[in-house]
Design a protein around this motif. Structure first.
Motif: not given
Length: 335
Positions: A52-75
């Motif tokens: 967490r960086r202020g009002n942002q979340l930085s997702v790091m990892g393998e491409a597919d995993a971070r894309a899925q994590a971003a979708e989960v967080l947004q949902s």
């Protein structure tokens, strides 16, 4: 609706990083969870790192995993924006199933035309969480007779009772009748202490538990005393005509063919009937066919009867329950 914005990679964003920005800091706190436990859960499930960086979340990892994590967080953030909470079961569902598609317009009742589908009861709003659960709830409102078939933990009985309470408090039915076959699973009824009610109540307890979730205790006790809510073994249904009632037969896989026919023919004017069961948990004696299987085979082609199916993907209990069901299904595909 304000939603979190997916920031395009810029010079300050590493190639292996996705940056999500959320405008409402209060909702972001709820998204992260107490001591960031929600983020830790997503990290563990998807093998990513979330910072967490202020009002942002930085997702790091393998491409597919971070894309899925971003979708989960947004949902999950979208869910919070509608006023709903985020529980561990919501995180598990999003990770396992991904974003849920909206049903086609015109194929819904009024309650399905907005965003979230919620069933109003006296104590709480009940929300079907998966596509199969939403289709099931819609079927309960649309059909006079509906079946819910699938493994334990998928909400078959819970949602049926919730819809029954909703129809009762809105005046669509005059009473609720909940029933189960009193089939022994290793312990004989006659060996249990007490009178008939004492012997039968343990078999009916899951139905009492569901009702207690939806109705205040004193009101529930009064309605049971007035016979406006009845909880009884399947054998007690013989000879009755159930009119203006919401009727649920739970654990229907343990009803014999004759019992199922008897129960189905109790349906009266102004009533709704729901049959729930799990074909993998039949406790009938060896060689005795399940009435649920026969009903499914015989009634499948009748258009006014709704058949709804659940899988391990629809489990909303502990995530391990889904894994256990999948393991058993893999070992015995016919189970």
């Amino acid at each position: 609706m304000a939603i979190g914005a997916l920031t395009e990679p810029q010079e300050q964003v590493a190639p292996h990083e996705v940056l999500l920005e959320f405008p409402d800091n209060r909702l972001l706190i709820d998204l992260c969870g107490e001591y960031d436990r929600n983020l830790a859960d997503i990290e563990q499930k998807l093998g990513v790192q979330i910072v967490r960086r202020g009002n942002q979340l930085s997702v790091m990892g393998e491409a597919d995993a971070r894309a899925q994590a971003a979708e989960v967080l947004q949902s999950l953030y979208d869910r919070l924006e509608t006023g709903r909470s985020v529980e561990s079961s919501d995180i598990d569902r999003e990770v396992r199933m991904g974003p849920q598609e909206d049903s086609a317009p015109g194929d819904q009742l009024e309650m399905f035309k907005g965003g979230a589908v919620e069933i109003k009861t006296r104590k709480k709003l009940v929300e079907p969480r998966t596509d199969a659960q939403k289709a099931y709830v819609r079927s309960l409102f649309e059909h006079e007779l509906a079946f819910g078939i699938g493994p334990a933990g998928t909400g078959k009985t819970y949602l049926a009772v919730a819809v029954g309470v909703n129809m009762f408090i809105t005046g669509h039915v005059d009473r609720i009748i909940l029933s189960r076959p009193a089939v022994e699973a290793g312990e004989k009824l006659g060996y249990l202490p007490g009178d008939m009610k004492d012997k039968v109540d343990p078999y009916m307890q899951p139905l009492y538990d569901a009702l207690n979730d939806f109705l205040p205790g004193k009101q529930l006790a009064k309605l049971i005393e007035e016979k406006r809510i009845e909880i009884a073994p399947l054998a007690f249904m013989r000879g009755r005509t159930l009119s203006n009632a919401f009727v649920v037969l739970d654990e229907a896989q343990n009803a014999t063919t004759m019992q199922m026919k008897m129960f189905l023919t109790r349906l009266g004017e102004g009533s709704r009937m729901v049959i729930t069961g799990d074909r993998s948990q039949v406790d009938l004696p060896r060689g005795v066919p399940s009435g649920l299987a026969d009903a499914e085979r015989l009634l499948k082609t009748i258009p006014k009867i709704g058949f709804n199916y659940f899988t391990a993907r629809d489990v909303v209990r502990h995530p391990l329950v889904a894994a256990i069901i999948e393991a058993y299904e893999a070992d015995d595909p016919k189970g």
